[in-house]
Design a protein around this motif. Structure first.
Motif, PDB file in Angstrom:
ATOM      1  N   ARG A  49       0.870  -1.219  -0.014  1.00  0.00           N
ATOM      2  CA  ARG A  49      -0.194   0.010  -0.159  1.00  0.00           C
ATOM      3  C   ARG A  49       0.850   1.160  -0.141  1.00  0.00           C
ATOM      4  N   GLY A  50       0.552   2.135  -0.890  1.00  0.00           N
ATOM      5  CA  GLY A  50       1.345   3.308  -0.871  1.00  0.00           C
ATOM      6  C   GLY A  50       2.952   3.233  -1.176  1.00  0.00           C
ATOM      7  N   GLY A  51       3.035   2.178  -1.863  1.00  0.00           N
ATOM      8  CA  GLY A  51       4.630   1.792  -2.605  1.00  0.00           C
ATOM      9  C   GLY A  51       5.466   1.212  -1.272  1.00  0.00           C
ATOM     10  N   ASP A  52       4.675   0.713  -0.327  1.00  0.00           N
ATOM     11  CA  ASP A  52       5.553   0.188   0.748  1.00  0.00           C
ATOM     12  C   ASP A  52       4.910  -1.302   1.145  1.00  0.00           C
ATOM     13  N   VAL A  53       5.692  -2.172   1.695  1.00  0.00           N
ATOM     14  CA  VAL A  53       5.147  -3.442   2.296  1.00  0.00           C
ATOM     15  C   VAL A  53       4.193  -3.385   3.205  1.00  0.00           C
ATOM     16  N   HIS A  54       2.814  -3.687   3.038  1.00  0.00           N
ATOM     17  CA  HIS A  54       1.774  -3.687   3.945  1.00  0.00           C
ATOM     18  C   HIS A  54       1.505  -5.143   4.922  1.00  0.00           C
ATOM     19  N   ASP A  55       1.638  -6.230   4.104  1.00  0.00           N
ATOM     20  CA  ASP A  55       1.582  -7.460   4.733  1.00  0.00           C
ATOM     21  C   ASP A  55       2.379  -8.513   3.818  1.00  0.00           C
ATOM     22  N   ILE A  56       2.712  -9.174   4.476  1.00  0.00           N
ATOM     23  CA  ILE A  56       3.269 -10.693   3.929  1.00  0.00           C
ATOM     24  C   ILE A  56       2.574 -11.913   4.557  1.00  0.00           C
ATOM     25  N   ILE A  57       1.976 -12.682   3.577  1.00  0.00           N
ATOM     26  CA  ILE A  57       1.139 -13.766   4.095  1.00  0.00           C
ATOM     27  C   ILE A  57       1.841 -15.135   3.473  1.00  0.00           C
ATOM     28  N   ASP A  58       2.151 -16.135   4.235  1.00  0.00           N
ATOM     29  CA  ASP A  58       2.755 -17.377   3.808  1.00  0.00           C
ATOM     30  C   ASP A  58       1.811 -18.215   3.849  1.00  0.00           C
ATOM     31  N   LEU A  59       1.678 -19.145   2.874  1.00  0.00           N
ATOM     32  CA  LEU A  59       0.637 -20.195   2.936  1.00  0.00           C
ATOM     33  C   LEU A  59       1.165 -21.618   2.291  1.00  0.00           C
ATOM     34  N   THR A  60       0.473 -22.477   2.848  1.00  0.00           N
ATOM     35  CA  THR A  60       0.914 -23.869   2.262  1.00  0.00           C
ATOM     36  C   THR A  60       0.116 -24.613   1.265  1.00  0.00           C
ATOM     37  N   PHE A  61      -0.188 -23.871   0.380  1.00  0.00           N
ATOM     38  CA  PHE A  61      -1.068 -24.437  -0.905  1.00  0.00           C
ATOM     39  C   PHE A  61      -0.717 -23.452  -1.970  1.00  0.00           C
ATOM     40  N   ALA A  62      -0.944 -23.858  -3.069  1.00  0.00           N
ATOM     41  CA  ALA A  62      -0.582 -23.228  -4.341  1.00  0.00           C
ATOM     42  C   ALA A  62      -1.690 -21.949  -4.485  1.00  0.00           C
ATOM     43  N   VAL A  63      -1.121 -20.991  -5.052  1.00  0.00           N
ATOM     44  CA  VAL A  63      -1.920 -19.644  -5.440  1.00  0.00           C
ATOM     45  C   VAL A  63      -1.727 -19.263  -6.744  1.00  0.00           C
ATOM     46  N   GLY A  64      -2.808 -18.768  -7.410  1.00  0.00           N
ATOM     47  CA  GLY A  64      -2.855 -18.384  -8.766  1.00  0.00           C
ATOM     48  C   GLY A  64      -2.905 -16.962  -8.930  1.00  0.00           C
ATOM     49  N   LEU A  65      -3.487 -16.290 -10.066  1.00  0.00           N
ATOM     50  CA  LEU A  65      -2.994 -15.074 -10.506  1.00  0.00           C
ATOM     51  C   LEU A  65      -4.355 -14.350 -10.004  1.00  0.00           C
ATOM     52  N   PRO A  66      -3.847 -13.178  -9.171  1.00  0.00           N
ATOM     53  CA  PRO A  66      -4.776 -12.419  -8.144  1.00  0.00           C
ATOM     54  C   PRO A  66      -5.406 -11.141  -9.016  1.00  0.00           C
ATOM     55  N   ALA A  67      -6.292 -10.580  -8.394  1.00  0.00           N
ATOM     56  CA  ALA A  67      -7.004  -9.394  -8.700  1.00  0.00           C
ATOM     57  C   ALA A  67      -7.063  -8.519  -7.733  1.00  0.00           C
ATOM     58  N   VAL A  68      -7.136  -7.248  -7.964  1.00  0.00           N
ATOM     59  CA  VAL A  68      -7.648  -6.057  -7.000  1.00  0.00           C
ATOM     60  C   VAL A  68      -8.650  -4.969  -7.395  1.00  0.00           C
ATOM     61  N   ARG A  69      -9.743  -4.786  -6.545  1.00  0.00           N
ATOM     62  CA  ARG A  69     -11.093  -4.107  -6.948  1.00  0.00           C
ATOM     63  C   ARG A  69     -11.684  -3.551  -5.477  1.00  0.00           C
ATOM     64  N   ALA A  70     -11.599  -2.420  -5.476  1.00  0.00           N
ATOM     65  CA  ALA A  70     -12.397  -1.577  -4.572  1.00  0.00           C
ATOM     66  C   ALA A  70     -11.807  -1.723  -3.342  1.00  0.00           C
TER      67      ALA A  70
END
Length: 716
Positions: free
Chosen positions: A159-180
């Motif tokens: 957010r705002g050009g800086d890291v806001h969160d990092i989330i590590d997961l133990t399953f495969a993730v695909g291509l994301p989208a951002v809206r609203a």
């Protein structure tokens, strides 16, 4: 905030989220107990999207290439380079809101899209960059091993050009989208989680049981998900299947290079040099309510230097555009497609006809270019004339780049499926062009042989012969012969005969000419076919010659029937002839004998009265008439006896007739009283002469007073 401070904040603020999410169970976001397909959760997400401002972002292209490699950002609106930055990226650039992400091992690097300055780096480890998305100040990048068991993934939220969160997961993730202000994250093949971009809280989850959920994307302010097909998020999505949902599936068949509708999000992402960037599909979804379609009803298929606009429901080509360099990036937008090539040139193609409406250049070489076209509206009038689809498809086949052969074969198949005489003309041109790849030319010739339109073009092509002094070559005679037979175009017969007699015609084409002449049924071809058989039947054995001679025998039998017997017997008895040809001629004679015997037997059976009929006839016959000397059946021998007085005149009919045939076949229909009802004579040129002599003779009645057919052969 410096990097040390940011890490401290993350440790304090984000650790609880890691605890909840790292194992995928027990907490809110991505937890195993979080409910899916709930209207009370999805409807607020949809309402939030509906009231949010429409996404607005400048149209930009970010390319990777050059030596040494560099990233180049190009503003489409101003047609100017924004910045250049050296980059050793091992991934294609990913545009996400106001950032652009690259994987520059061992880190994922985020740059300011406006200036190119690096705003942060984060450890990537061995995780590849799958994709990134953004809107305004909010962005998310996904790193994932893909696959199933043992998969590892990481979400980096900025957010705002800086890291806001990092989330590590133990399953495969695909291509994301951002809206609203929300993140839409596909994961584990069937799930789409909606996270609040500020708090990380999971707001809703959709689970689709009959579609792979690998991608999320935004178009017209709506969010779509899927992979092989598309589903737009609506209130009906909570059903968990595509039935009744806002669903779209393209049906275009198998395309050259087998590009995916959307690439497999759970497979390793392609490298910048991968052909996936050059063999691809581009589209822009649209629709309302529970309908989904593609903008302009176009699915754009790029194959290196060729772009095909396809009807998404049939795969039929609408237009073809040929570029002068490899196309390494594309983006669909209302009214057209933006393409970016390996030399740094960008063009906008019209959705209606593929003509160029805008051109710009960054001057930067590129192996892959990411495009965000958004609401880019620049462009002027289309340049160049609109060619017919047949001409476009034909032109696409003639590029000498060997990599294009699969797409050129596709173009020929589309041409073959089109109607019109102009299509036939183009296929003649392609079949005639020996510089084409052999596969492409062969496909064009096959398609030409199946045409049923373009008679004038076909006959005109057959008029040409190979002439050294005139600098002309023979046309593709074999394919033209097949087409002539399929069209039943007898106007082609004189030209086919001319090519048959031309020593320059290759034997493979000769066999097709002979087959076509047999099918066309024009008896004027019998004499030149006979000449060919006599001339070459004793030549040195050759596979192609043997096939051609066999075709000549078939054609003669088809055109002349029993009249061809004398020549076939001559060929069969020539000990100097090619053995398989002699055998085929002998088989043809045997087949004639068997057919004649079968016909005579059938005729005799048909005309022989039953015992009851004979008894009735005898009972009705006066006693003085019982001793009847009339023949029971008029045979060929009886006809020969009747014609004996004019035998010389009959042979003169053959000697003086066109082509001087050696035999003539006569089919007589005689009444029970012996009068001649019909006379049929082949070959036709001698028919009038023979018929007049036959009708002048008196034939006996038969004792049964029934109508009879008699077949008789005149020989000279």
């Amino acid at each position: 905030m410096n990097r040390t401070q940011r890490i401290a904040v993350l440790v304090l603020a984000v650790t609880p989220l890691f605890a909840a999410c790292g194992g995928g169970g027990g907490g809110s976001a991505f937890g195993a107990t979080f409910p899916d397909n709930r209207s009370e959760q999805l409807d607020p997400v949809l309402a939030r999207m509906a009231t949010a401002p429409a996404p607005r972002a400048p149209a930009v292209a970010v390319s990777l290439g050059g030596t040494p490699p560099e990233l180049v950002a190009f503003d489409l609106e101003s047609a100017e380079v924004r910045w250049r930055q050296p980059s050793a990226s091992t991934s294609a650039p990913q545009i996400a809101g106001r950032l652009v992400f690259t994987l520059e091992a061992p880190s994922i690097v985020a740059r300011d899209l406006e200036t190119g300055a690096i705003v942060f780096r984060e450890e990537a480890g061995s995780l590849p960059l799958v994709g990134a998305a953004g809107e305004g100040d909010l962005a998310v990048a996904v790193l994932s091993t893909g696959g199933g068991v043992g998969a590892q993934s990481r979400l980096i939220i900025a957010r705002g050009g800086d890291v806001h969160d990092i989330i590590d997961l133990t399953f495969a993730v695909g291509l994301p989208a951002v809206r609203a202000g929300m993140l839409f994250i596909p994961w584990s093949n069937q799930n789409l989680s909606v996270l609040d971009g500020e708090t990380g809280e999971e707001l809703a989850r959709v689970r689709i049981s009959d579609e792979v959920v690998g991608h999320a994307l935004v178009a017209d302010g709506n969010v779509y998900t899927g992979q092989a097909n598309l589903i737009r998020l609506t209130s009906a999505t909570v059903r968990g299947t595509r039935d009744g949902a806002a669903w779209f599936g393209a049906s275009v068949g198998e395309l050259p290079g087998t590009p995916a509708f959307m690439r497999d999000a759970y497979a390793p992402p392609p490298s910048p040099q991968s052909a996936i960037h050059r063999v691809r599909l581009d589209f822009l979804p649209t629709g309302d309510g529970e309908t989904v379609e593609l903008n302009d009803d176009n699915l754009y298929f790029t194959f290196y230097r060729l772009v095909f606009a396809l009807a998404p429901d049939t795969g039929t080509v609408k237009w073809v555009y040929e570029h002068d360099a490899d196309i390494v990036g594309g983006g669909a937008l209302p009214g057209g497609l933006i393409i970016a090539d390996a030399a740094g040139t960008l063009r906008r193609l019209s959705a209606a006809d593929g003509r160029v409406t805008w051109t710009a250049s960054s001057g930067a070489p590129s192996v892959v270019t990411a495009l965000r076209v958004g609401g880019f509206a620049a462009g002027g009038a289309a340049t160049g004339e609109v060619q017919s689809l047949a001409d476009q498809l034909s032109a696409a086949t003639q590029n000498p780049d060997a990599r294009l052969t699969p797409a050129q074969l596709f173009a020929v198949s589309q041409l073959a499926a089109s109607s019109g005489a102009d299509v036939t003309a183009n296929l003649i041109t392609l079949c005639d062009r020996r510089a084409l790849p052999e596969q492409v030319r062969a496909a064009a010739c096959t398609a030409l042989g199946d045409r049923v339109e373009g008679r004038e073009q076909l006959v005109a092509a057959l008029e040409r012969h190979a002439r050294f002094l005139e600098g002309t070559t023979a046309p593709p005679v074999g394919a033209l012969a097949r087409a002539a037979a399929r069209m039943e175009e007898r106007a082609a017969v004189p030209h086919l005969i001319s090519h048959l007699r031309d020593p320059a015609t290759d034997l493979a084409a000769v066999a097709l000419i002979l087959a076509a002449l047999g099918e066309l049924g024009d008896e004027s071809a019998a004499a030149p076919i006979g000449d060919f058989l006599r001339l070459y039947h004793a030549e040195e054995a050759d596979d192609e010659l043997t096939v051609a001679l066999g075709a000549s025998i078939d054609a003669l039998v088809s055109l002349e029937g029993p009249v061809a017997r004398e020549l076939l017997e001559e060929i069969a008895g020539d000990t100097m002839g090619i053995a398989p040809v002699r055998g085929k001629a002998r088989d043809a004679v045997t087949a004639m004998d068997e057919a004649a015997a079968a016909a005579e037997a059938a005729d005799t059976e048909r005309q022989t009265p039953t015992e009851d009929e004979e008894a009735a006839a005898e009972a009705d016959t006066p006693e003085e008439e019982q001793a009847d000397v009339r023949p029971r059946t008029i045979t060929a021998e009886i006809v020969g006896d009747v014609l004996a007085p004019v035998r010389r005149e009959l042979t003169l009919c053959l000697s003086n007739g066109e082509g001087r045939p050696r035999t003539a076949r006569v089919i007589l229909h005689l009444s029970g009283e012996g009068s001649v009802e019909t006379v049929s004579v082949t070959p036709a040129p001698v028919a009038a002469c023979v018929e007049a002599l036959i009708r002048a003779q008196t034939f006996p009645a038969n004792e049964r007073a029934v109508r009879q057919q008699v077949i008789y052969t005149i020989r000279r």
